[in-house]
Design an enzyme around this catalytic site. Sequence first.
Site, PDB file in Angstrom:
ATOM      1  N   GLU A 143       0.835  -1.212   0.000  1.00 11.92           N
ATOM      2  CA  GLU A 143       0.000   0.000   0.000  1.00 11.92           C
ATOM      3  C   GLU A 143       0.867   1.260   0.000  1.00 11.92           C
ATOM      4  O   GLU A 143       0.531   2.254  -0.655  1.00 11.92           O
ATOM      5  CB  GLU A 143      -0.957   0.013   1.195  1.00 11.92           C
ATOM      6  CG  GLU A 143      -1.956  -1.137   1.228  1.00 11.92           C
ATOM      7  CD  GLU A 143      -2.710  -1.347  -0.077  1.00 11.92           C
ATOM      8  OE1 GLU A 143      -2.950  -0.369  -0.809  1.00 11.92           O
ATOM      9  OE2 GLU A 143      -3.040  -2.507  -0.382  1.00 11.92           O
ATOM     10  N   HIS A 146       1.895   2.300  -3.372  1.00 13.40           N
ATOM     11  CA  HIS A 146       0.874   3.040  -4.139  1.00 13.40           C
ATOM     12  C   HIS A 146       1.020   4.550  -3.924  1.00 13.40           C
ATOM     13  O   HIS A 146       0.787   5.335  -4.844  1.00 13.40           O
ATOM     14  CB  HIS A 146      -0.532   2.621  -3.711  1.00 13.40           C
ATOM     15  CG  HIS A 146      -1.033   1.370  -4.360  1.00 13.40           C
ATOM     16  ND1 HIS A 146      -1.221   1.250  -5.718  1.00 13.40           N
ATOM     17  CD2 HIS A 146      -1.418   0.178  -3.834  1.00 13.40           C
ATOM     18  CE1 HIS A 146      -1.694   0.050  -5.995  1.00 13.40           C
ATOM     19  NE2 HIS A 146      -1.830  -0.631  -4.867  1.00 13.40           N
TER      20      HIS A 146
HETATM   21 NI    NI Z   1      -2.585  -2.595  -4.734  1.00 12.45          NI
END
Ligand code: NI
Length: 168
Positions: A143, A146
């Site tokens: 995450e 990202h």
């Molecule tokens: Ni992802």
Amino acid sequence: MAIRPILRLGNPLLRQRSMEVYAVDTPDIRDLIADMFDTMEAADGAGLAAIQIGVPSRVMIFGFEANERYPEVEPIPITVLVNPKSNVLDDTKNGGWEGCLSVPGMRGYVERFSRIRYSGIDQYGNLVDREVDGFHARVFQHEFDHLEGVLYPDLIEDPLKFGLEEEL
Ligand code: NI
């Protein structure tokens, strides 16, 4: 709130660096986090970053009791992190298969640091500070990437270990 469309690999927005959030106690951030949970749950995801629904803010959510997409892994507490930071506690990495709601139907084998410490603030402004390993550490790193515009296919070392989940 609302289930929002998830941006997919190839959408240039996924490649931008998300920006720091200066206040969590705002209607915009509350609505964003609610929409992220609705969207993640509808897709049965293990985690989601705000940029995946098109909002370039440093907000991520993750966690589940049990997850159909990853049936073999231990539960992870439901977590909201705004402006997350982390450091590596152990230089060793381990490999594992990952998927991503922005890369639907696919899986790839990615090396991640096995043990990390992360921190951030939650939706109430409270500090979250944890030392984690295993799949929990993997999900955080995925995450966090990202927020930097990085997607897991960028990290796959062996192209043979990337493909459609149904074929693998
Ligand atoms: Ni992802």
